[in-house]
Structures are given as C-alpha cells and as structure tokens.
Design a protein around this motif. Structure first.
Motif, short mmCIF file in Angstrom:
data_model
loop_
_atom_site.label_atom_id
_atom_site.label_comp_id
_atom_site.label_asym_id
_atom_site.label_seq_id
_atom_site.Cartn_x
_atom_site.Cartn_y
_atom_site.Cartn_z
N ALA A 186 0.81 -1.21 0.00
CA ALA A 186 0.00 0.00 0.00
C ALA A 186 0.85 1.27 0.00
N GLY A 231 -0.53 -3.90 4.12
CA GLY A 231 -1.55 -3.65 3.10
C GLY A 231 -1.90 -4.93 2.36
N ASP A 240 -5.81 -4.38 2.37
CA ASP A 240 -6.53 -4.38 1.09
C ASP A 240 -7.75 -5.28 1.15
#
Length: 329
Positions: A12, A155, A179
């Motif tokens: 991320a 992430g 995510d």
C-alpha cells in the motif's frame, strides 16, 4: 559520504528511512503511466489520486501485490524515484539499502526485490524479514533469548512471528491484510445496500468508522456510490456496527493465524509471550478493535506499537546498526 537507507516496500505504501534523519518519506506505492508511450506520468500520492479516475490510455497501478513484485520494471523505477527523492540530488556514493520482505516469500521473490534495488542504484542490499524489522522498530531488544510475538498487518500481507535471539522461531505469512478489509467492505455494500463503491471510498469507510469489535457508541457516515438497481448515484448511511459485520470473516482469519503460530511456539517462549504480550504493527494495526479482538480470543495482553505505520521502516533502517553490533558480539 555514503548513506544508509531503509525501505519498507509495502503493497500500500513505501516508507524511506535515512540514518540520522528518521522516516523522511511516506508515499503510496502507486504508479500511473501512459499505455501508448509507456512514459510514467506520476508516482506516489499524485498517482493514488488517479486510482479509478483515469482515461483509457493512462493506467494507475500498484506494482506490488500482496507484498510481492508483480510488475518488475515499474517497481524498479518506483524504488529509484523514492531513493533519489530521499537522498536529494547531490550524492557521490551509492547508498547501502536495507529493504524488507514478507516472512513467507520464496527465493525467487527475494531475488526480484534484490535485483530491483540494485538496478535502482544501491551499492549493497540487505533483505530483512518484516516481523524482525517491526520488532527492532518497535524498540524491542530482539537480541536477548526471550520470546516476542509480533503481528504485522500491512496492506497486502499479515506477518505473524515469534522472535528470539535476533531471528524468527515460528512464523506464518498470510495474504490477508488492509486491502482485503477494503474488499470486504466493497462486497458488503454491494450485498446489503445494492451500492457499488470504489476501493478509495472503502478505505475511507475503514479509516473513519471501521471497527472489528463492537463499539460502545455506534458511529455513522454517509457513503456515495452507484446504485446497482437504477444505475444512478446514491447516498447511503453506514454505521460502525455494519463495518464490524463486514470485516468479521477477514479479521477472524488473522486471529486464527495468530492462534496457529501460538500453537507451534515452544513452551518456554509461550511463557515469555504470556508475560510480555503481543505487539501489533503495520498500517492494519490502526484498525479499531483489533487489539481487543486478539486479546479476547487468545487471552494474551495485546498492544499496538507507538507509530505502527513507521515501525517497519525504522526497524529496516536500524537493522544495519543492529547487525553491526551483532558482528562485534
């Protein structure tokens, strides 16, 4: 003048730590490029704003998927850009770069990260496992022979490890993290409210009212998206208890992974963990209620690191000094 740089190359975001200066750069790991000319249009925050909002010829992509390089050339350019931005123009010597990888990566994936970093202009590359970097960054002295449990929710991957004497004893890496929280919210909104939202909106919901544990007072926010029945824009009010329901399955799997690592931990280290608790790091650790949830399911005191986002980058940067100390030892 040689510079030591630590890079947290995340799915991320990318964080860059420079020795003596701390974390000086934190940008989303997104690259926007023109399909027709293959020229890079934007990197970092500028490119993130383009996600889901670009015309046909410009694509905004994340070159890392679940902690692993999915687009090699773009990743190389991205690392190069961030290294140059962190160092400024005037450098005579190539930097020594420490870079972190999820604990479950294969040799091939490690090689890809190493080569991309050399291609981006490194003189020497050290690869570090994420949980080890997280522990150093959180201020834990990992060189002692006692067990520390780190849960690093990033992430793209969640790394769970028990660390003792500077190395991992038991670990697991699951491809479930920030995510997937976003995706779970997107799915929930589609199923429950017939509303189609993008990943950026889902992330906003997660940050503002997202929780994995029932709150004392329910919070709400208005969400705009496209109605799947009429196809027209629509506004819906979402509450935090709904996000708890949406995230239940994903967070449940993370808790299960924590329990499975505890089951494989040697008894002496289990005693240490019970005594010292579990340390949460990574951007995903900022999700409300995760501490309480893990504590409830395991019965072990759980706390979040001071600045969970930066912990891995700081640990990656300090790793060279830590290893220097170990060599004398």
């Amino acid at each position: 003048m040689s510079i030591d740089i630590g890079i947290d190359l995340g799915t991320a975001s990318v964080l860059v730590y420079v020795k003596g200066k701390g974390v000086i750069l934190k940008e989303p790991s997104v690259v926007a490029f023109d399909r027709d000319t293959n020229a890079i249009k934007a990197i970092g925050e500028e490119a993130r704003l383009m996600l889901g909002r670009t015309p046909g010829n410009i694509v905004a992509i994340r070159p890392l998927r679940q902690g692993v390089i999915s687009d090699y050339t773009v990743t190389e350019k991205m690392i190069k850009y961030f290294v140059q931005k962190a160092m400024g123009k005037r450098t005579f010597k190539k930097p020594r770069i420490s870079i972190c990888v999820p604990s479950g990566v294969t040799e091939v994936e490690k090689k890809a990260v190493e080569e991309a970093t050399y291609a981006a202009g490194a003189r020497e590359v050290n690869l570090i496992e994420e949980p080890v970097a997280a522990a150093i960054g959180a201020g834990i002295d990992i060189s002692k022979p006692c067990g520390n449990m780190i849960v690093d929710v990033g992430g793209g991957t969640s790394d769970i490890a028990v660390i003792s004497l500077g190395g991992t004893v038991v670990n697991t890496s699951i491809k479930l993290a920030g995510d997937d929280f976003d995706e779970a919210i997107v799915r929930y909104m589609r199923k429950k409210h017939n509303l189609l939202i993008g990943e950026r909106t889902a992330e906003d919901i997660k940050i503002k009212i997202g929780t994995t544990y029932p709150l004392i007072e329910d919070e709400a926010m208005e969400v705009r998206g496209r109605n799947l029945v009429t196809g027209l824009p629509k506004t819906v009010t979402v509450t935090s208890s709904e996000t708890e329901e949406a995230l239940r399955e994903t967070t449940g799997q993370i808790v299960e992974a924590v329990i499975s690592v505890l089951e494989r931990t040697p008894p002496e280290l289990s005693a240490d963990i019970l005594d010292r608790g579990i340390m949460l790091t990574g951007g995903g650790a900022m999700l409300r209620g995760l501490e309480e949830l893990i504590e409830e399911k395991t019965g072990i005191n759980t706390m979040t690191a001071e600045d969970p986002m930066k912990v891995v980058a700081i640990g990656t940067g300090q790793f060279v000094e830590f290893m220097g100390g170990r060599k004398d030892f």
